[in-house]
Enzyme design. Structure first.
Site, PDB file in Angstrom:
ATOM      1  N   GLU A  40      73.810  20.607  46.834  1.00  0.00           N
ATOM      2  CA  GLU A  40      73.157  20.309  48.097  1.00  0.00           C
ATOM      3  C   GLU A  40      72.488  18.945  47.914  1.00  0.00           C
ATOM      4  O   GLU A  40      71.775  18.726  46.946  1.00  0.00           O
ATOM      5  CB  GLU A  40      72.092  21.373  48.417  1.00  0.00           C
ATOM      6  CG  GLU A  40      71.498  21.136  49.784  1.00  0.00           C
ATOM      7  CD  GLU A  40      70.418  22.142  50.163  1.00  0.00           C
ATOM      8  OE1 GLU A  40      70.232  23.137  49.452  1.00  0.00           O
ATOM      9  OE2 GLU A  40      69.749  21.879  51.182  1.00  0.00           O
ATOM     10  N   ARG A 266      72.066  30.286  34.567  1.00  0.00           N
ATOM     11  CA  ARG A 266      71.711  28.878  34.702  1.00  0.00           C
ATOM     12  C   ARG A 266      71.027  28.395  33.438  1.00  0.00           C
ATOM     13  O   ARG A 266      70.527  29.183  32.639  1.00  0.00           O
ATOM     14  CB  ARG A 266      70.844  28.646  35.930  1.00  0.00           C
ATOM     15  CG  ARG A 266      69.514  29.359  35.913  1.00  0.00           C
ATOM     16  CD  ARG A 266      68.861  29.376  37.291  1.00  0.00           C
ATOM     17  NE  ARG A 266      68.475  28.058  37.751  1.00  0.00           N
ATOM     18  CZ  ARG A 266      68.876  27.522  38.919  1.00  0.00           C
ATOM     19  NH1 ARG A 266      69.654  28.188  39.725  1.00  0.00           N
ATOM     20  NH2 ARG A 266      68.469  26.331  39.286  1.00  0.00           N
ATOM     21  N   LYS A 276      64.827  21.978  41.752  1.00  0.00           N
ATOM     22  CA  LYS A 276      64.777  20.747  42.553  1.00  0.00           C
ATOM     23  C   LYS A 276      63.480  20.656  43.345  1.00  0.00           C
ATOM     24  O   LYS A 276      62.908  19.583  43.476  1.00  0.00           O
ATOM     25  CB  LYS A 276      65.987  20.669  43.475  1.00  0.00           C
ATOM     26  CG  LYS A 276      67.140  19.929  42.811  1.00  0.00           C
ATOM     27  CD  LYS A 276      68.209  19.562  43.800  1.00  0.00           C
ATOM     28  CE  LYS A 276      69.112  20.731  44.046  1.00  0.00           C
ATOM     29  NZ  LYS A 276      70.277  20.399  44.870  1.00  0.00           N
TER      30      LYS A 276
END
Ligand code: ATP
Ligand code: MG
Length: 567
Positions: A40, A266, A276
């Site tokens: 994104e 992750r 983020k």
């Protein structure tokens, strides 16, 4: 440097590669492999994204497949072209190429809209006027089933009409949403009539104001994957529960291509954050100097710090791919760059905190060009000349007036070796009358020790780096430490603020360093080993000569490994 048990090499496998190998064997998808990396564009890429990039592009390459780059741009309020551009350039820098397969979810907005209409026609989606808060309340809990929305049984015609009017901008933001009609008592909460579209009047960096409704991630992601013919949709573990919805949507819409979603753990890295949202906060609140601040775990930060793409790819390879969350020690990342730079970085001499040394018996106007080895690991890198003269600089910490036991470096009356030069002996310490601060050291040299070799088997216990005062050039050096003082700053309780753990000493700037003249005009991003000090990289933002310390020479990772073996 001690040898590590590499847990994963380019040829070794993991559970995802095993699944894909089985699929190829069974000729599933006609034996084809198509993956994608779907960022994104709401921030810069970080080392966690590198893991995903290496995995997706790596698997495609290994299987003669392809990997798409797709910008998942469905949340325009947080997205920006600056991020799009940075993501493209970071992926290229890391060494991967999407060739001509660059896509944007926003390119599919019209198609996605039609899929939504198709669902409505099937009686599988409805427009719901409950507020976000009411929808949350109706959802129920893990132990309690949800409550159906009063709008759930609107007719297909009514829903088609309302959805069209949503698109046309007849309703205010948040007035209603399009929801999938699944099961309000499903054990998996994601399946309790999830929202598919919401109204948002925001400018989109690609579609402008063309749309005032935007698809939700769960709706757009599976369909974008399907549109692109993705075979294996690899994502992180937090989407495990979303897989049911991924499959439900593709089944209900009878999509020809039904990719298989596979989740992996992750990357978490010690002493930093890889969220983020948190990284944006550090940048926007000025806790760091931008996304490419060398303390940031972003690819642009690591690059500016001196990390090589090879070292990061190697790191991603080593940490492997697993199904369970874990924390990787920052020391391992540092090990990887040290290992790479050890092979490639030329050695040079630089003095970070200089103290003047005068060689009393060295001729005043003599300058000798001494031979220095560029890289003992790689004789092919040759040698260079380093000027030696009567006035030099050495490191302040390499001299002690009252040396403690085990301090073998320079002290009054003691002899040491200057690398590639001579043995010198300290004969006098000159101090400032008032402050008592040491101003300069006077030494004598033994001309028979040229090149640093002992003429008579005489031994010295230390070899120091140095630069010639008149020939060296000034440089600024920035020393970095962990950005946070705690191992897992992202894991603090809600009430606590992760920023409370910021390390106030994460950056130390030294402005009067002296480096050997071969570094004159050193190119930005070029990397060196400063002998005895660590690896340094020429900063890419300044006009003056600035070096960022990538890592010290201390291999803490090997130590951790050794301690673990003992246990
Ligand atoms: P954040 O949760 O910090 O907002 P994100 O996962 O939403 O990050 P995306 O831009 O959606 O960020 O990520 C693109 C891809 O990178 C996704 O497939 C995501 O799963 C993967 N990814 C993101 N962070 C990590 C990580 N720490 N380790 C491995 N893969 C990651
Ligand atoms: Mg995401």
């Amino acid at each position: 440097m001690s040898k590590l048990n590499s847990t994963n090499s380019a040829t070794s496998s993991d559970f995802i590669r095993n699944i894909i190998a089985e699929d190829i064997k069974a000729n599933k998808n006609d034996g084809k492999v198509v993956t994608r990396f779907p960022p994104e564009p709401n921030g810069y890429l970080h080392i966690g994204h590198a893991k995903s990039i290496c995995l997706n592009f790596g698997i495609a390459t290994e299987n003669n497949g392809i990997c798409n780059l797709r910008f998942d741009d469905t949340n325009p309020s947080k997205e920006d072209v600056e991020y799009v551009e940075s993501i493209k350039s970071d992926i290229k820098w890391l060494g991967f190429d999407w060739n001509n397969r660059l896509f944007y979810t926003s390119d599919y907005f019209e198609q996605l809209y039609r899929f939504a209409v198709q669902l409505i026609n099937k009686g599988k989606a409805y427009v719901c006027d409950l507020s976000a808060g009411e929808i949350r309340k109706h959802r129920g809990t893990l132990t309690e089933s949800g409550k159906e929305s009063p709008y759930r049984n609107r007719s297909v015609e009514k829903n088609l009409n309302l959805f069209e009017r949503m698109r046309a901008g007849e309703f205010e933001d948040g007035f209603c949403v399009l929801r999938a009609k699944i099961d309000m008592s499903a054990p998996n909460l994601i399946m309790r009539d999830p929202a598919l579209y919401r109204i948002r009047r925001v400018y989109h960096h690609r579609t402008g104001y063309n749309w005032c409704i935007y698809p939700m991630y769960d709706f757009s992601h599976c369909l974008s994957d399907s549109i692109e013919g993705i075979t294996h949709s690899i994502c992180t573990l937090e989407f495990e529960n979303n897989r049911s919805l991924y499959d439900w949507l593709l089944d209900e819409l009878e999509m020809e291509c039904h990719p298989q979603q596979i989740e992996f753990a992750r990357l978490n890295l010690s002493y930093t954050v890889l969220s983020k949202r948190k990284l944006v906060e550090l940048v926007e609140k000025g806790h760091v100097n931008g996304w490419d601040d060398p303390r940031m775990p972003t690819l642009s930060g690591l690059r500016r710090r001196g990390y090589t793409p090879e070292s990061i790819r190697n790191f991603c390879d080593r940490i492997g791919v697993a199904k369970r969350d874990s924390m990787v020690d920052m020391a391992m990342l540092e090990y990887c760059v040290r290992e790479d730079l050890n092979k490639r970085a030329p050695r040079v001499m630089a003095v970070l905190r200089p103290i003047k040394v005068i060689i009393d018996n060295y001729p005043e106007d003599l300058v000798e060009e001494l031979d220095a080895i560029n890289n003992p690991e790689d004789p092919g890198m040759g040698t260079r000349k380093v000027p030696f003269s009567r006035v030099l600089y050495i490191e302040q910490e390499d001299f002690r007036e009252d040396p403690p036991r085990k301090f073998y470096r320079l002290a009054p009356g003691r002899e040491v070796r200057l690398r590639y030069a001579y043995f010198i002996t300290c004969v006098e310490v000159v101090k400032d009358e008032h402050t008592g601060e040491i101003i300069e050291l006077h030494c004598t040299y033994d001309h028979r020790t040229k090149g640093g070799d002992s003429p008579d088997g005489r031994k010295v216990k230390a070899t120091l780096h140095w630069v010639s005062a008149a020939h060296s050039i000034e440089a600024e050096v920035r020393l970095y430490d962990h950005l946070f003082t705690t191992v897992n700053p992202g894991d603090k309780k809600e009430a606590e603020d992760f920023k409370d753990w910021l390390n106030p000493n994460s950056l130390e700037i030294l402005t009067s360093c002296r480096v050997e003249p071969s570094l004159t005009g050193a190119a930005q991003e070029s990397r060196y080993q400063f002998e005895r000090l660590g690896y340094f990289c020429v900063d890419s933002s300044d006009n003056k000569l600035v070096f960022n310390r990538t890592v010290t020479l201390r291999d803490t990772w090997a130590k951790i490994q050794k301690a673990q073996k003992k246990r």
